[in-house]
Design an enzyme around this catalytic site. Structure first.
Site, PDB file in Angstrom:
ATOM      1  N   ASP A 263      -0.424   2.913   1.153  1.00 18.93           N
ATOM      2  CA  ASP A 263      -1.113   1.825   1.833  1.00 18.93           C
ATOM      3  C   ASP A 263      -0.129   1.254   2.868  1.00 18.93           C
ATOM      4  O   ASP A 263       1.060   1.600   2.892  1.00 18.93           O
ATOM      5  CB  ASP A 263      -1.605   0.751   0.850  1.00 18.93           C
ATOM      6  CG  ASP A 263      -2.737  -0.092   1.467  1.00 18.93           C
ATOM      7  OD1 ASP A 263      -2.913  -0.058   2.694  1.00 18.93           O
ATOM      8  OD2 ASP A 263      -3.429  -0.794   0.721  1.00 18.93           O
TER       9      ASP A 263
HETATM   10  C1  BGC Z   1      -5.392  -2.187   3.097  1.00 20.68           C
HETATM   11  C2  BGC Z   1      -6.061  -0.843   3.054  1.00 20.68           C
HETATM   12  C3  BGC Z   1      -6.362  -0.353   4.444  1.00 20.68           C
HETATM   13  C4  BGC Z   1      -5.078  -0.337   5.238  1.00 20.68           C
HETATM   14  C5  BGC Z   1      -5.232   0.202   6.654  1.00 20.68           C
HETATM   15  C6  BGC Z   1      -4.225  -2.234   4.080  1.00 20.68           C
HETATM   16  O1  BGC Z   1      -3.774  -3.514   4.266  1.00 20.68           O
HETATM   17  O2  BGC Z   1      -4.955  -2.534   1.802  1.00 20.68           O
HETATM   18  O3  BGC Z   1      -7.223  -0.897   2.280  1.00 20.68           O
HETATM   19  O4  BGC Z   1      -6.961   0.902   4.395  1.00 20.68           O
HETATM   20  O5  BGC Z   1      -4.560  -1.650   5.308  1.00 20.68           O
HETATM   21  O6  BGC Z   1      -5.933  -0.662   7.441  1.00 20.68           O
END
Ligand code: BGC
Length: 736
Positions: A263
């Site tokens: 993530d």
């Molecule tokens: C979130 C994810 C997301 C990623 C990319 C993160 O902050 O937890 O769910 O896919 O950002 O945008």
């Protein structure tokens, strides 16, 4: 390319090229003519890293992505195309109800179709991968990201996750209109302590496996090309560096052989968790856990060369990851056509086309849950109706993850009402601001809100009272602001904003015929509303066609049929609350409230205000006692459990008939009920239909004391009804 050609390519690549395949950067690195400033500069990313980086997140648009791809490939030594990824959560430009609303449809197949449409629009816009579906099981309405989940039930979540993965990916990733799915957040992200986002997760390995892992696994079995790590720890180790979780459970047990992406900056966060000493250590641990792509930490690019040189990371480890990334690019057909479906003309044709909007309206209608109706809905069109509340004129009806959706494509509730048969006797009044002056939604760009002085608020409230007094019926469009749910939006108080509560109270004082249409990204504490409103319709954040769908339901053109995918708690003190709980050694027995030494509260009931699976319609259904084809079965055999479902009301309607099972005694305690199957039946007034569910050994298996999924001989209760609160049951036994 053949596997051998990919291997040859891998062999020819320099170490730098390989390392940067494993690096993912946000779009800003590619759009601002490479002048890197601010936090981006702090990541230590060089021009060379950018020119070799393997994937980009957060950009869309056929023309833009084609241009970026073209320039990139011209410079890339091996002409390896970039992957474009983005969060396409509930639609790309045609926005569907938030996933929690989709859960309420109890129609995974529909979500599969919505995912397909999202993929068609996104791929025409040049995208290759979506960071969806989110398979996290949720039980705590304080956590803002419950809106991205399909709810509290492992079985329901599994069906939705599977359907969405298949919808995005189609039969073949190369096919036009397909994009790769990414099941997230592995694992257990939906259970942060106290509902606070990014907080510690404490789950026993039993609960993790029994409740939380099944939906991820369903997505993986459906072929999800990617999996994303979660921010939290599992058994004290951050998921992103958790070898047991990633190597043993994800890869070995679940057989996942696709791309594992961290993530956002989760590799770096292992330092803040206190698990890694520095960035180099974090790089090492994430790589050893098998994380193939570093999303926006720049840690792999910065450290891998040193780690390979010192022998701390083997070339095999790097090659393993790079090969997976190349394979994904190959599966998408990018080596043959790096632009895949990016096409400006196609973009114009498919985005927000009639077919997509029609399905968005259908999905929205089906997602609405009617919680209360004291003979007030559908609306009597002849009666003068006042529409009051900040959501009557709110154009943006999308959840906070709808990054690409545009509010200009959405009708307000007022416009939709005026466009329908309801318009004739309708008046409108905003009544109050959306939020109290002291509520701030930090960090969101579009949240800059003006302070409304109290005198002005008072004028708005007084006008609403006046409007309500002069109407026969009031429809109040109330709820959370759309930015109050989503990432980083945990709330300790889960009621509607205070100023709207005040508006509601004041309107109720002058008019008793009040219906609330509730906009929310999470179950809310609506006790005060439920006391006074005659009707409550949960509309979630319904998306592009949400307003029209609401008028379809208010007018009676469509009878609501949604069922709650997550319990609406009695109050916040009850959360986490979910239907599939264990009984405890001192179960609370309804009616025995004076029995002090029971598992219960002194001041509130144990049961939620509205339980999982609950939802009314404009008609009524009777469900007959459960009949079993036999009172016992063997593991090889099966039993059929049946009921007669009858529409006893005056209009056509749809009931979701739900079957739950309870294993009465087992080697580990079992939930009081577990959803095992359901069927939606649509009946005309007076019509009845037999609904049968097959029970096989499969429905009786659980994670036993032996640590395996198996059934145990003994007695089981089977419940069939219209919600998880049903007591309509029969008993059978599993014998040798
Ligand atoms: C979130 C994810 C997301 C990623 C990319 C993160 O902050 O937890 O769910 O896919 O950002 O945008």
């Amino acid at each position: 390319m053949t596997k051998q050609e990919l291997r040859n390519l891998l062999e020819e690549m320099s170490l730098e090229e390989k390392i940067d395949q494993m690096n993912q950067l946000a779009g800003g690195f590619f759009t601002e003519d490479s002048v890197i400033t601010g936090p981006m500069a702090e990541m230590g990313i060089t021009e060379e890293n950018i020119s070799l980086t393997g994937s980009v997140l957060g950009l869309s648009g056929a023309a833009l992505l084609k241009e970026i791809q073209k320039k990139y490939m011209e410079k890339h030594p091996h002409k390896i195309p970039l992957l474009f990824m983005m969060d396409i959560i509930n639609g790309f430009k045609t926005i569907f109800p938030i996933p929690l609303g989709q859960g309420a449809t109890f129609e995974p197949e529909l979500s599969g179709r919505l995912a397909r449409i999202a993929a068609r629009e996104a791929s025409a816009s040049g995208l290759h991968v979506t960071f969806s579906p989110m398979a996290d099981l949720v039980r705590d309405a304080r956590w803002g990201r419950v809106m991205e989940s399909t709810g509290e039930d492992p079985y329901l979540n599994s069906l939705f996750t599977e359907a969405m993965v298949k919808g995005y990916q189609g039969e073949d990733l190369r096919e036009e209109g397909s994009i790769a799915a990414c099941v997230k957040h592995f694992a257990g992200y939906g259970a942060p302590d106290a509902g606070r986002d990014y907080n510690t997760v404490e789950l026993s390995s039993h609960s993790l496996r029994e409740f939380y892992l099944p939906a991820y696994e369903a997505g993986i079995c459906a072929g999800s090309a990617l999996v994303m790590t979660s921010f939290n720890t599992i058994e004290g180790v951050p998921a992103t560096g958790n070898r047991h979780l990633m190597r043993k459970i994800l890869r070995e047990e679940m057989g996942f052989d696709g791309v594992l992406i961290s993530d956002w900056a989760a590799i770096e966060e292992m330092i803040f968790h206190g698990y890694c000493r520095n960035r180099k250590d974090a790089a090492l641990r994430a790589a050893r856990a098998g994380v193939d792509i570093d999303m926006m930490a720049g840690i792999y690019s910065e450290n891998f060369r040193k780690l390979v040189q010192s022998g701390e990371i083997s070339m095999e480890l790097i090659d393993e990851s790079v090969m997976r990334i190349l394979e994904l690019k190959n599966k998408l057909g990018l080596f043959e056509n790096p632009y895949k479906d990016a096409d400006e003309q196609k973009e114009k044709e498919v985005i927000l086309c009639r077919e997509h909007r029609t399905l968005a309206r259908e999905a929205a209608r089906k997602s609405f849950v009617l919680l209360k109706n004291e003979e007030i809905l559908p609306l009597d069109k002849k009666k003068k109706t006042a529409y009051i509340g900040p959501y009557t004129e709110r154009r943006n009806l999308m959840g906070s993850w709808s990054l690409t959706g545009d509010e200009k494509d959405i009708a307000t509730l007022k416009e939709a009402v005026m466009n329908s048969a309801l318009g004739e006797n309708a008046v409108f009044c905003c009544g109050s601001p959306m939020l109290d002056n002291d509520v701030s939604l930090e960090g969101f760009q579009d949240c800059i809100k003006e302070e409304i002085p109290r005198e002005e608020q008072e004028r708005m409230l007084a006008k609403a009272e006046e409007t309500a007094r002069n109407a026969e019926i009031v429809v109040m469009a109330l709820g959370e602001d759309r930015l109050q749910s989503g990432e980083a939006t945990s709330r300790a108080d889960i009621q509607i904003p205070g100023i709207q509560q005040e508006l509601f109270e004041r309107v109720c004082r002058v008019n008793h015929q009040v219906i609330v249409v509730l906009f929310c990204g999470r179950p809310l504490d609506i006790r005060k509303i439920a006391e006074k409103a005659k009707g409550i319709l949960v509309a979630w954040l319904p998306g592009t066609e949400g307003a029209g769908a609401i008028t379809d339901v208010l007018s009676g053109d469509y009878s609501p049929c949604g069922k709650l995918p997550m319990s609406f708690p009695y109050c916040v003190g009850q959360v986490p609350v979910h239907y599939n709980e264990y009984a405890t050694g001192r179960p609370h027995v309804p009616g025995k409230d004076k029995d002090r030494f029971r598992s219960k509260y002194l001041d509130i009931p144990n049961t939620p205000l509205y339980p999982f699976g609950y939802g009314l319609s404009y008609t009524e259904f009777s469900i007959s006692p459960v009949e079993l084809s036999s009172s016992s079965m063997t593991r090889q055999g099966q039993i059929t459990a049946s009921v007669m479902v009858r529409n006893t009301g005056n209009v056509k309607g749809t009931e979701t008939v739900q079957m739950y099972i309870h294993d009465i005694a087992a080697s580990v305690v079992r939930p009081v009920k577990e959803l095992k199957s359901f069927l939606k039946v649509t009946l005309e007034p007076g019509e009845e239909q037999k609904v049968s569910f097959a029970i096989t050994d499969r429905e009786l298996r659980f994670l036993s004391e032996n640590g395996i999924w198996e059934s145990e001989l003994g007695e089981f209760e089977v419940f069939i009804g219209g919600s998880s609160a049903t007591e309509n049951a029969a008993v059978f036994s599993l014998t040798l």
